[in-house]
Design an enzyme around this catalytic site. Structure first.
Site, PDB file in Angstrom:
ATOM      1  CE  LYS A   1      -3.819  -2.345   2.369  1.00  0.00           C
ATOM      2  NZ  LYS A   1      -4.551  -2.557   3.643  1.00  0.00           N
TER       3      LYS A   1
ATOM      4  CD  GLN B   1      -3.009  -4.383   6.733  1.00  0.00           C
ATOM      5  OE1 GLN B   1      -2.901  -3.405   6.014  1.00  0.00           O
ATOM      6  NE2 GLN B   1      -3.677  -5.457   6.362  1.00  0.00           N
TER       7      GLN B   1
ATOM      8  CG  ASP C   1      -9.226   0.182   5.210  1.00  0.00           C
ATOM      9  OD1 ASP C   1      -8.943  -0.018   4.006  1.00  0.00           O
ATOM     10  OD2 ASP C   1      -8.506  -0.220   6.152  1.00  0.00           O
TER      11      ASP C   1
END
Lengths: 291, 291
Positions: free
Chosen positions: B52, B96, B119
């Site tokens: 990412k 994460q 997200d």
């Protein structure tokens, strides 16, 4: 054919809530308090909001009705909401829709503190619903779940066909019934105006939830035997044979569909009466969560 | 049969984003900046988060990787999140997953400011998604919508069958595709472990979205001719014939299903590569919305 009697079930729920309020009183606990804000003089809205306030009184809740002028500015309404958000006496409150055109509905709904949003319209509460987290499920879907539950209608592994994708009923019903929950675990098909071969799909349904607002849309030849039918529609049709000059009909051709049904909700007296009972239930929940 | 090439599409999207960043630079605008927080030394998580960060660099975004110890307390992590929420340089950030067991995932996701939650996991953003309001759609569903869009796969009036009701893929896909939106307006059936007669249902599907995590679950005899298949599954199977000792398979028996398909995603190289591209897209969106 078993009638899913919303009127009786709602009365049962209100009685249970009244008993809980009594217990709270005896224990010296906080009594649930619902506030309702309404703008302007729309007759139907006032009737509905008055019914909510009256229902509060009957179960022993505190209630506050805040009537504001049609011309109330968005800023003034937001200010009223901020006061309710901050008031520890108020456990939950609702802003009666529709709002006048000069006010942005979404902005108002977003301003209600999620923990007091007993209508369950705030995106945070909708999101929690979609994520199967504790929240306030809005009154109509919550009422349907409760009706299915109290009549022990099996949903697990059943094929539910939802007609209508409104944010108020169809969409949340399709989400809730497919979730891992007591009244849930169903295979759900969400149908709407763009659906093709609708009859082919409804004929597969073990349970149909009709929420499209077209009077007597669902006919007997669209359902299989022993179907369960939840009729969320309610439309006034002119009827000269009635004293009132009209009759209320749902989205289901009741007489003919009832003959093929295992369970069916009448209109009126089905889903409708459940909504105020579930609003009270959410207010009780809000009070329990905040204390 | 047309392959829905996620690798190529993701590369296209990244190129488009890089061009937009260049334009922003030329105009002297704010450059998007993504931060990622990771706890501990889980190899797969680190690989993924590094990918990412690298993707950010390639398109010209700013990026910050915050590596914390496995033993970081919930309080310390919440503190880190508060700093990121307040930092005007950071447009979006992700935490994460999975998190160590002593930390409550839900509490952490709730702490991320919704306007920086690229997200799309915060209930407020999930709720806005369910209400069809502007939000961040999470990477996998967003990537699937984008793939369908770029290959002009018609969804309106089509019967979509979603396999798997996870909060990450199946549930949001079923919600999104039934909505009134460009890639949407489909009749959607949500299936899961409790579904009966699954094959009867998948045989009716114009589009199948398989997201159940069972390797090669969907077979050719379960779909009709000219079906479109989106395979979200990815499982490592031991395979001695491969140099690496394993091969990646999806939820679809690709070889046999591809023969009957109009469109199909490969695994790997289908939905997978789209996720990082859509995370970048959300970060760009966050930057545009905040400025």
């Amino acid at each position: 054919m078993i009638l899913l009697d919303g009127k009786k079930t709602a009365a049962d729920i209100k009685e249970e809530i009244a008993l809980e309020v009594n217990e709270l009183k005896n224990k010296g606990g906080k009594i649930p308090h619902l506030a309702a804000v309404i703008l302007g003089d729309n007759g139907a809205s006032i009737t509905y909001v008055n019914a909510k306030v009256k229902a509060c009184e009957r179960v022993g809740f505190g209630s506050t009705l805040i009537r504001l002028s049609e011309n109330t500015s968005e800023e003034a309404l937001l200010n009223e909401i901020a006061i309710l958000n901050a008031d520890p006496e108020i456990d939950g409150f609702i802003v009666q829709l529709p709002l006048p055109k000069h006010i942005d509905d979404q902005k108002i709904l977003m301003a209600v503190a999620p923990e007091k949003d007993v209508d369950g319209f705030h995106p945070t509460n909708v999101g929690k619903m979609a994520l199967n987290l504790p929240t306030f499920i809005s009154a109509t879907p919550f009422g349907i779940l409760e009706l299915l539950d109290r009549y022990n209608v099996e949903t697990s592994g059943k094929h539910v066909v939802v007609l209508g994708r409104s944010h108020i009923v169809g969409s949340p019903m399709s989400i809730l019934l497919s979730q891992k929950r007591k009244v849930g675990n169903a295979t759900v098909t969400m149908c709407h105006s763009r659906t093709k071969n609708l009859k082919e799909i409804t004929l597969q349904a073990d349970i149909v939830i009709a929420a499209i607002g077209i009077p007597e849309f669902l006919k007997a030849d669209m359902v299989k035997d022993n179907v369960t039918v939840i009729d969320v529609g309610i439309t006034r049709l002119v009827d000269a044979s009635k004293k009132s000059g009209f009759r209320l009909v749902g989205d289901v051709a009741f007489e003919e569909v009832a003959k093929k049904s295992e369970f069916i909700t009448p209109v009126p007296g089905g889903v409708g009466p459940m909504t105020i009972a579930m609003l009270l239930k959410n207010t009780l929940l809000a009070c329990q969560r905040n204390s």
